[in-house]
Design a protein around this motif. Structure first.
Motif, PDB file in Angstrom:
ATOM      1  N   GLU A 177       0.844  -1.197   0.000  1.00 29.54           N
ATOM      2  CA  GLU A 177       0.000   0.000   0.000  1.00 29.54           C
ATOM      3  C   GLU A 177       0.880   1.248   0.000  1.00 29.54           C
ATOM      4  O   GLU A 177       1.827   1.345   0.789  1.00 29.54           O
ATOM      5  CB  GLU A 177      -0.901   0.007   1.231  1.00 29.54           C
ATOM      6  CG  GLU A 177      -1.818   1.214   1.309  1.00 29.54           C
ATOM      7  CD  GLU A 177      -2.685   1.214   2.556  1.00 29.54           C
ATOM      8  OE1 GLU A 177      -3.146   2.304   2.954  1.00 29.54           O
ATOM      9  OE2 GLU A 177      -2.877   0.134   3.141  1.00 29.54           O
ATOM     10  N   VAL A 222       2.114   4.685   0.967  1.00 29.53           N
ATOM     11  CA  VAL A 222       1.957   5.489   2.185  1.00 29.53           C
ATOM     12  C   VAL A 222       2.518   6.900   2.029  1.00 29.53           C
ATOM     13  O   VAL A 222       2.249   7.778   2.857  1.00 29.53           O
ATOM     14  CB  VAL A 222       2.621   4.796   3.400  1.00 29.53           C
ATOM     15  CG1 VAL A 222       1.892   3.507   3.741  1.00 29.53           C
ATOM     16  CG2 VAL A 222       4.100   4.541   3.164  1.00 29.53           C
ATOM     17  N   ASN A 263      -1.613   7.471  -5.801  1.00 30.40           N
ATOM     18  CA  ASN A 263      -2.115   8.160  -4.616  1.00 30.40           C
ATOM     19  C   ASN A 263      -1.842   7.350  -3.348  1.00 30.40           C
ATOM     20  O   ASN A 263      -1.748   6.115  -3.393  1.00 30.40           O
ATOM     21  CB  ASN A 263      -3.622   8.392  -4.739  1.00 30.40           C
ATOM     22  CG  ASN A 263      -3.971   9.274  -5.920  1.00 30.40           C
ATOM     23  OD1 ASN A 263      -3.537  10.418  -5.996  1.00 30.40           O
ATOM     24  ND2 ASN A 263      -4.763   8.733  -6.849  1.00 30.40           N
ATOM     25  N   VAL A 264      -1.714   8.060  -2.243  1.00 29.91           N
ATOM     26  CA  VAL A 264      -1.617   7.398  -0.949  1.00 29.91           C
ATOM     27  C   VAL A 264      -2.856   6.519  -0.759  1.00 29.91           C
ATOM     28  O   VAL A 264      -3.983   6.943  -1.023  1.00 29.91           O
ATOM     29  CB  VAL A 264      -1.493   8.425   0.182  1.00 29.91           C
ATOM     30  CG1 VAL A 264      -1.613   7.747   1.543  1.00 29.91           C
ATOM     31  CG2 VAL A 264      -0.166   9.171   0.076  1.00 29.91           C
ATOM     32  N   GLY A 265      -2.637   5.296  -0.325  1.00 30.59           N
ATOM     33  CA  GLY A 265      -3.727   4.346  -0.137  1.00 30.59           C
ATOM     34  C   GLY A 265      -3.910   3.372  -1.282  1.00 30.59           C
ATOM     35  O   GLY A 265      -4.635   2.379  -1.137  1.00 30.59           O
ATOM     36  N   ASP A 266      -3.274   3.632  -2.437  1.00 32.17           N
ATOM     37  CA  ASP A 266      -3.389   2.709  -3.572  1.00 32.17           C
ATOM     38  C   ASP A 266      -2.732   1.369  -3.251  1.00 32.17           C
ATOM     39  O   ASP A 266      -1.670   1.309  -2.631  1.00 32.17           O
ATOM     40  CB  ASP A 266      -2.708   3.294  -4.816  1.00 32.17           C
ATOM     41  CG  ASP A 266      -3.533   4.356  -5.510  1.00 32.17           C
ATOM     42  OD1 ASP A 266      -4.746   4.440  -5.231  1.00 32.17           O
ATOM     43  OD2 ASP A 266      -2.969   5.107  -6.335  1.00 32.17           O
TER      44      ASP A 266
END
Length: 343
Positions: free
Chosen positions: A68, A70, A80-83
């Motif tokens: 993931e 971060v 994107n963060v969280g992908d």
């Protein structure tokens, strides 16, 4: 953070503390969730001749992973963060003739993740955003962790048209089995896979091959007869690197047959070049994945129902890496997964 490191120039691996990677403006930081053990990692652990010539210690190893995002660099726009992401482990220069022409998989300056730079067997790994594959549709984490070797299988299997063709796969290791599954899923009429391991031939049967043949007991010619082939196989996928496998494949192709060769031989060997010429056989070397056409094909194949779950036969917490590597080195297995989510 904890990482699995080739700490010393000797056999073995060490789970130890290392600095968390930092990222530049075009890079992303990824929290690693699962990793897959590759034959390359086994070579590094064993510290064989190839590893001694290639690896600089200390080195965090590993290149098959899912994680993931971060943190992203200031210039990153498409991640994107969280992908949830996997990573293309071949880092290219972007400046050579092939890179500039869009043929990045042919970059002569390729740097390997976990081989030439610190890899993914760790709590965190950094990568250029251009090497990140974002999973846009739901995917099992174990399968996402092996997108790198799955890509090798897809690149090999889809090198030539397969619809209605008869395909011979030599070598029922995990990548060979995945290539056979792709060939069948992509429309091949018959897919025969060969090996000398009853365990791995049984794995191949689970992905739906037409015939899994033990070549210590039967010849490829006998396999042809069982399948009712009269003129030989149309396409060969050589996944073993064994001289006898390629020679037998050449002998059992139809005129105009095509071979995609991923198996890496340990040393030079001779083949019947007169047969190659007079039968007009095409031999194509395969290395890695096409960036990122192969990755699109992988995701679409899984969306279309391709099931890779039989290929994954072992799962271990990262702390139990010794047992995981022992099983992987033993040969009676498919892909082995390390879980980093609770490290």
């Amino acid at each position: 953070m904890k990482a699995l490191v080739k700490k010393h120039a000797e056999p073995g691996l060490w789970l130890t503390e290392v600095p968390e990677p930092t990222i530049g403006p075009d890079e992303v930081l990824i929290k690693v969730l699962r990793t897959g053990i590759c034959g390359t990692d086994l070579h590094i652990r064993k510290w064989d001749g190839w590893a001694q010539q290639t690896i600089r210690t200390p080195m965090t190893i590993g290149h098959e992973f899912v994680g993931e995002v971060v943190e992203i660099g200031s210039s990153v726009a498409e991640v994107n963060v969280g992908d949830l992401v996997s990573g293309e482990g071949h880092l290219v220069c972007g400046k050579c003739r092939n890179c500039l022409a869009g043929r990045r998989h042919l970059c002569r300056n390729t740097v390997g993740l976990g081989v030439n730079r610190d890899g993914a067997f760790a709590e965190y790994v950094s990568l250029p955003a251009s090497n990140v594959w974002v999973h846009r549709v739901p995917v099992d984490l174990d399968v996402a962790a092996i997108f790198d070797p799955f890509g090798n299988a897809v690149h090999t299997a889809l090198s030539f048209p397969l619809v209605g063709e008869d395909v011979l796969v030599t070598g029922a290791g995990p990548i060979g089995i995945m290539a056979a599954a792709v060939a069948k899923h992509a429309g091949a009429r018959h897919v025969m896979i060969t090996d000398v391991s009853p365990y791995r031939l049984d794995l191949a049967r689970k992905v739906g091959v037409s015939l899994a043949l033990d070549v210590s007991q039967h010849t490829i010619e006998e396999g042809q007869q069982k399948l009712g082939l009269r003129e030989g196989f149309d396409v060969g996928l050589e996944m073993s690197g064994r001289p006898e496998a390629l020679r037998s494949m050449i002998d059992n192709l139809t005129h105009g047959g095509k071979i995609a060769m991923l198996g890496l031989p340990a040393e030079e060997f001779a083949i019947n070049w007169a047969k190659v010429v007079t039968s007009m056989i095409t031999i194509k070397g395969i290395y890695g994945r096409e960036m990122f056409e192969t990755w699109y094909a992988m995701s679409v194949l899984l969306e279309g129902g391709l099931d890779l779950s039989p290929v994954i036969t072992g799962r271990y917490p990262a702390e139990e890496f010794e047992a995981a590597f022992d099983e992987a080195a033993g040969g009676r297995c498919g892909k082995i997964i390390l879980d980093w989510s609770n490290v």
